[in-house]
Motif scaffolding. Structure first.
Motif, PDB file in Angstrom:
ATOM      1  N   TYR A  64       0.830  -1.208   0.000  1.00 23.10           N
ATOM      2  CA  TYR A  64       0.000   0.000   0.000  1.00 23.10           C
ATOM      3  C   TYR A  64       0.865   1.260   0.000  1.00 23.10           C
ATOM      4  CZ  TYR A  64      -4.173  -2.796   0.887  1.00 23.10           C
ATOM      5  OH  TYR A  64      -5.210  -3.685   0.774  1.00 23.10           O
ATOM      6  N   ALA A  65       1.980   1.205   0.726  1.00 20.05           N
ATOM      7  CA  ALA A  65       2.860   2.377   0.796  1.00 20.05           C
ATOM      8  C   ALA A  65       3.439   2.715  -0.568  1.00 20.05           C
ATOM      9  CB  ALA A  65       3.981   2.120   1.800  1.00 20.05           C
ATOM     10  N   VAL A  66       3.852   1.682  -1.312  1.00 20.60           N
ATOM     11  CA  VAL A  66       4.421   1.921  -2.645  1.00 20.60           C
ATOM     12  C   VAL A  66       3.340   2.345  -3.627  1.00 20.60           C
ATOM     13  CG1 VAL A  66       5.549   0.824  -4.613  1.00 20.60           C
ATOM     14  CG2 VAL A  66       6.377   0.373  -2.305  1.00 20.60           C
ATOM     15  N   VAL A  67       2.247   1.605  -3.666  1.00 15.52           N
ATOM     16  CA  VAL A  67       1.194   1.878  -4.650  1.00 15.52           C
ATOM     17  C   VAL A  67       0.536   3.232  -4.411  1.00 15.52           C
ATOM     18  CG1 VAL A  67      -1.070   1.131  -5.467  1.00 15.52           C
ATOM     19  CG2 VAL A  67       0.746  -0.554  -5.132  1.00 15.52           C
ATOM     20  N   LEU A  68       0.178   3.507  -3.153  1.00 23.33           N
ATOM     21  CA  LEU A  68      -0.505   4.771  -2.847  1.00 23.33           C
ATOM     22  C   LEU A  68       0.483   5.897  -2.543  1.00 23.33           C
ATOM     23  CD1 LEU A  68      -3.432   3.458  -0.608  1.00 23.33           C
ATOM     24  CD2 LEU A  68      -3.473   4.013  -3.044  1.00 23.33           C
ATOM     25  N   GLY A  69       1.533   5.575  -1.772  1.00 25.62           N
ATOM     26  CA  GLY A  69       2.504   6.603  -1.398  1.00 25.62           C
ATOM     27  C   GLY A  69       3.259   7.159  -2.589  1.00 25.62           C
ATOM     28  N   PHE A  70       3.881   6.267  -3.372  1.00 20.36           N
ATOM     29  CA  PHE A  70       4.617   6.719  -4.545  1.00 20.36           C
ATOM     30  C   PHE A  70       3.686   7.342  -5.581  1.00 20.36           C
ATOM     31  CE2 PHE A  70       8.226   4.440  -2.917  1.00 20.36           C
ATOM     32  CZ  PHE A  70       9.313   5.046  -3.518  1.00 20.36           C
ATOM     33  N   GLY A  71       2.507   6.740  -5.731  1.00 18.20           N
ATOM     34  CA  GLY A  71       1.549   7.294  -6.678  1.00 18.20           C
ATOM     35  C   GLY A  71       1.156   8.711  -6.316  1.00 18.20           C
ATOM     36  N   GLY A  72       0.854   8.929  -5.038  1.00 17.23           N
ATOM     37  CA  GLY A  72       0.484  10.266  -4.594  1.00 17.23           C
ATOM     38  C   GLY A  72       1.635  11.247  -4.699  1.00 17.23           C
ATOM     39  N   PHE A  73       2.843  10.802  -4.307  1.00 18.02           N
ATOM     40  CA  PHE A  73       4.007  11.687  -4.362  1.00 18.02           C
ATOM     41  C   PHE A  73       4.290  12.157  -5.788  1.00 18.02           C
ATOM     42  CE2 PHE A  73       8.582  12.014  -5.240  1.00 18.02           C
ATOM     43  CZ  PHE A  73       8.897  13.114  -4.453  1.00 18.02           C
ATOM     44  N   PHE A  74       4.338  11.206  -6.733  1.00 20.81           N
ATOM     45  CA  PHE A  74       4.657  11.596  -8.103  1.00 20.81           C
ATOM     46  C   PHE A  74       3.546  12.414  -8.746  1.00 20.81           C
ATOM     47  CE2 PHE A  74       7.982   8.368  -7.823  1.00 20.81           C
ATOM     48  CZ  PHE A  74       9.012   9.036  -8.466  1.00 20.81           C
ATOM     49  N   SER A  75       2.304  12.162  -8.354  1.00 17.63           N
ATOM     50  CA  SER A  75       1.209  12.975  -8.871  1.00 17.63           C
ATOM     51  C   SER A  75       1.367  14.428  -8.433  1.00 17.63           C
ATOM     52  CB  SER A  75      -0.136  12.427  -8.379  1.00 17.63           C
ATOM     53  OG  SER A  75      -0.404  11.170  -8.944  1.00 17.63           O
ATOM     54  N   ILE A  76       1.645  14.628  -7.146  1.00 19.32           N
ATOM     55  CA  ILE A  76       1.799  15.982  -6.614  1.00 19.32           C
ATOM     56  C   ILE A  76       3.063  16.640  -7.168  1.00 19.32           C
ATOM     57  CG2 ILE A  76       2.183  17.327  -4.509  1.00 19.32           C
ATOM     58  CD1 ILE A  76       0.517  15.177  -3.033  1.00 19.32           C
ATOM     59  N   PHE A  77       4.183  15.893  -7.168  1.00 20.09           N
ATOM     60  CA  PHE A  77       5.456  16.457  -7.607  1.00 20.09           C
ATOM     61  C   PHE A  77       5.416  16.843  -9.087  1.00 20.09           C
ATOM     62  CE2 PHE A  77       9.960  15.922  -8.977  1.00 20.09           C
ATOM     63  CZ  PHE A  77      10.509  16.930  -8.185  1.00 20.09           C
ATOM     64  N   THR A  78       4.858  15.955  -9.918  1.00 13.47           N
ATOM     65  CA  THR A  78       4.778  16.247 -11.353  1.00 13.47           C
ATOM     66  C   THR A  78       3.844  17.418 -11.618  1.00 13.47           C
ATOM     67  OG1 THR A  78       5.138  13.896 -11.838  1.00 13.47           O
ATOM     68  CG2 THR A  78       4.308  15.258 -13.619  1.00 13.47           C
ATOM     69  N   SER A  79       2.729  17.470 -10.911  1.00 14.42           N
ATOM     70  CA  SER A  79       1.786  18.581 -11.080  1.00 14.42           C
ATOM     71  C   SER A  79       2.440  19.907 -10.693  1.00 14.42           C
ATOM     72  CB  SER A  79       0.529  18.350 -10.234  1.00 14.42           C
ATOM     73  OG  SER A  79      -0.136  17.166 -10.637  1.00 14.42           O
ATOM     74  N   LEU A  80       3.259  19.907  -9.630  1.00 17.41           N
ATOM     75  CA  LEU A  80       3.958  21.125  -9.219  1.00 17.41           C
ATOM     76  C   LEU A  80       4.976  21.566 -10.272  1.00 17.41           C
ATOM     77  CD1 LEU A  80       4.578  20.418  -5.405  1.00 17.41           C
ATOM     78  CD2 LEU A  80       2.960  22.043  -6.413  1.00 17.41           C
ATOM     79  N   LEU A  81       5.668  20.598 -10.890  1.00 18.81           N
ATOM     80  CA  LEU A  81       6.622  20.938 -11.950  1.00 18.81           C
ATOM     81  C   LEU A  81       5.910  21.567 -13.148  1.00 18.81           C
ATOM     82  CD1 LEU A  81       9.027  17.840 -11.973  1.00 18.81           C
ATOM     83  CD2 LEU A  81       9.477  20.120 -11.066  1.00 18.81           C
ATOM     84  N   VAL A  82       4.747  21.009 -13.506  1.00 19.83           N
ATOM     85  CA  VAL A  82       3.978  21.560 -14.622  1.00 19.83           C
ATOM     86  C   VAL A  82       3.509  22.984 -14.287  1.00 19.83           C
ATOM     87  CG1 VAL A  82       1.853  21.335 -15.963  1.00 19.83           C
ATOM     88  CG2 VAL A  82       3.238  19.310 -15.470  1.00 19.83           C
TER      89      VAL A  82
END
Length: 709
Positions: A64-82
């Motif tokens: 759950y940590a990888v699937v949800l944690g990494f998924g959430g992190f990259f979603s937020i981080f990529t959105s901030l870069l955009v």
């Protein structure tokens, strides 16, 4: 026992024995060795009939940590870069053109990185080691070379697209503009089939690995993994996908390098792996029975390899390996040429970067299956881990070896690597499907007067729903009891018949639209019939197992692409009509008049002709080298010597390190001005920020007092 001929090392507080020359153990059984001198692969798993045995090495919360944690992190981080690029960089509003084409100005390094990311499926990481487990050194080579040449040759189509249809958003738009309504419907069907098959394979292998490593329910993993894709893809479109792909690819290469170093430098050497592989094939059936708990020659890798020269893993002379190579070559043409995501990357690239990006991407991608499977895949048989054929077919060879060598850390690394591959390719497939629906269905047949805002809204809705339904596709395959290896071999049967018509559409003026339709559908029917008939001829029955053999899959794949190509050529020659490519682009309309990447300088026909010649020459030469010359040069070696294998491993290591450096640093180097500009504007040191401060200072400065005369 001549113990001086053996090497020893301490691992996990146990003395591990690395056997030297295979002759030293001839006639001896495992029982002949003291308990503390038996290799760990014997002693540690002496009561296990399979490696994972239904027990996950990691806790469920890690999944759950990888699937949800990494998924959430990259979603937020990529959105901030955009967002940072939007407000401090390009300062452009998000239009439908930019959402689906990334402005058509992507540079060479990022194009290469995106191609590597899109082509790195769960199967790339998992299935490549499966074929190493099955066929030895030939498996990783044929997986890598058989799936690299399609990307190299697609560079020819990429530059052809820039020449004749620079306004295009999808491949099916080009089909409609040249061949009309019925061809359009035909190739929309095949394009959707490609997207669905690729997406299903992503989650089929990914969810199975998550379940095996963490115990997380397969069905739940299938539905939760796509959520890491939906948010940033909806927010930033193709540009966000490209940024995320770069981040994911660098992580994948980081884990790749780690695994190579662990197998061939930290724990073992190429010479030790060589001797262990010799030991594996030298064992008799009685010795294998003692080495494995509940040994089954159809399930465990022990003893000589059927179809290989001298039964060795250390040879390119493998009939089954070669057969897999042919299936791989034919099948992967469909998943590149028919997949909208590759056309979309070509559309997004600068004209000057399209050809070079695909060539560089193909060369760098080669290292992932080749280097990873040459390390983890061969180590699995060298160490004689109790991996069963079912586990290997499900793609569990890399996590098994990583877990054995690194413990829980290895499991986590493979899990992260796999998650990066899934969400990266899943994002590309999502934006590809949204473009097909938005431009080829919605704008073409539902709302021809659609505005850019309408297209943007539909694109985001499709991304959301496709992400939600991704899990359904993999669950269907799971319920049908189809594993990753089976689906990987089958994809060419399903979509291979669309390959030749799409190639001819971009490169041959006489290619007939009617011929393309007939060729695509007839090729599909012939492929399925020949596939079923071959199963009956070989096994006298049609089951999932009999349909999945190499010979049967080879028949279906070759008939699909071969019959389609012959039919289309013959019909086109019979019809004999020439098509004027200069009229093609005029039939494709932009929604908004966003001319980025479409200026006269970027569409200079002289430069495009040079680029076409450049990629054509290099693409064909590298294809010849990878598929014909390299295998031919390895034939005289027969069974590799220790020094020859050391050189082979050295090539894999150097290629892996070289690709890592190129994919990691080239995009940063090419975009350094833009990155510095964004950072400078963010912290108030950019030119625009300084100009704004000067204006504010002038406004705030009090007027000078008048001096009385």
């Amino acid at each position: 026992l001549h113990l001086t001929n053996f090497d020893f090392r301490f691992t996990s507080n146990k003395l591990e024995l690395t056997m030297g020359v295979a002759d030293e153990i001839a006639g001896k059984s495992v029982a002949d060795f003291p308990d503390d001198l038996i290799p760990l692969s014997f002693s540690e798993y002496s009561t296990d009939s399979s490696f994972f045995g239904g027990e996950a090495p990691l806790d469920e919360w890690v999944g759950y940590a990888v699937v949800l944690g990494f998924g959430g992190f990259f979603s937020i981080f990529t959105s901030l870069l955009v967002m940072a690029d939007k407000y401090y960089g390009t300062k452009k509003e998000m239009t439908s053109e930019h959402f689906n084409t990334a402005g058509r100005m992507v540079k060479t390094g990022l194009t290469a990185s995106v191609i590597v990311s899109q082509w790195t499926w769960a199967a790339t990481l998992l299935q490549s080691s499966n074929v190493a487990w099955n066929y030895g050194v030939s498996g990783p080579f044929w997986y890598a070379s058989g799936a690299t040449i399609q990307v190299l040759l697609f560079g020819v189509l990429a530059i052809s697209l820039k020449k004749v249809a620079p306004n295009a958003h999808t491949v099916c738009e080009i089909v409609k503009a040249r061949w009309g309504f019925y061809a359009h419907c035909t190739f929309i069907f095949f394009a959707f089939c490609a997207n669905i098959i690729v997406t299903s394979m992503l989650l089929l292998g990914g969810a199975a690995t998550v379940e095996a490593l963490t115990g997380m329910d397969y069905r739940l993993a299938s539905f939760l993994i796509p959520w890491g894709v939906i948010i940033y893809t909806m927010a930033g479109g193709l540009r966000a996908t490209f940024i995320a792909s770069y981040l994911h690819t660098t992580i994948i290469f980081g884990v790749l390098i780690t695994m190579i170093l662990v197998v061939y430098i930290k724990v073992y050497s190429s010479d030790e792996i060589y001797r262990l592989l010799e030991r594996t094939v030298s064992m008799s059936e009685e010795q294998c029975e003692e080495a494995y708990f509940e040994y089954d020659p159809t399930l465990h890798a022990c003893g000589e390899v059927s179809g290989n020269h001298d039964g060795s893993y250390l040879t390119m002379l493998s009939s089954d390996g070669l057969m897999f190579g042919v299936i791989n070559v034919v099948g992967n043409f469909g998943t590149v040429f028919v997949d909208q995501s590759y056309w979309q990357s070509a559309i997004a690239a600068r004209p000057s970067s399209a050809a070079r990006g695909y060539l560089l991407g193909g060369i760098c991608w080669f290292s992932i299956p080749f280097s990873l499977a040459t390390s983890l895949g061969l180590a699995s048989t060298a160490l004689m881990l109790p991996i069963t054929a079912d586990e290997a077919g499900a793609g569990l060879v890399p996590p098994a070896v990583a877990t054995h060598l690194l413990g829980d850390s290895g499991s986590v690394l493979i899990l992260i690597m796999l998650f990066m591959a899934i969400v990266s390719t899943g994002s590309a497939e999502s934006i590809a499907v949204s473009s097909l629906v938005s431009y080829d269905i919605y704008r073409e047949y539902i709302n021809p007067e659609a505005t850019g805002e309408d297209i943007l809204k539909v694109s985001r809705i499709v991304i959301l729903f496709f992400g939600l339904f991704m899990g359904c596709f993999s669950l269907i395959l799971y319920e049908l009891d189809l594993n990753l290896g089976w689906v990987y071999l089958f994809m060419g049967v399903c979509i291979g018949s669309a390959v030749c018509p799409l190639w001819f559409m971009m490169t041959w003026s006489k290619a007939s639209g009617t011929g393309a339709i007939i060729a695509a559908w007839t090729g599909l029917v012939c492929a399925v019939i020949s596939w079923l008939v071959a199963a009956v001829i070989q096994s006298d029955e049609i089951t999932i197992d009999t349909l999945g053999t190499n010979e049967v899959m080879l028949t279906g794949n070759v008939v699909a692409i071969g019959s389609s190509g012959i039919i289309h050529v013959l019909y086109s020659l019979y019809e004999g009509e020439e098509y004027d490519f200069s009229t093609l682009n005029g039939s494709i309309k932009l929604v908004e008049q966003d001319m980025s990447g479409l200026s006269e300088i970027e569409q200079d026909p002289v430069e495009l002709d040079k680029a076409y010649k450049w990629i054509t020459q290099r693409g064909y030469v590298l294809t010849f080298v990878l598929v014909i010359l390299w295998p031919l040069l390895s034939i005289p070696a027969g069974v590799f010597t220790e020094s020859y294998f050391a050189f082979w491993v050295l090539v894999a290591i150097v290629w892996g390190f070289g690709a890592t450096c190129v994919i990691t640093f080239m995009p940063l180097f090419e975009s350094q001005d833009e990155i510095i500009g964004v950072l400078a504007n963010m912290f108030g040191y950019g030119e625009e920020s300084l100009e704004l401060k000067e204006v504010e200072a002038e406004v705030e400065e009090p007027a000078p007092k008048e001096v009385e005369e």
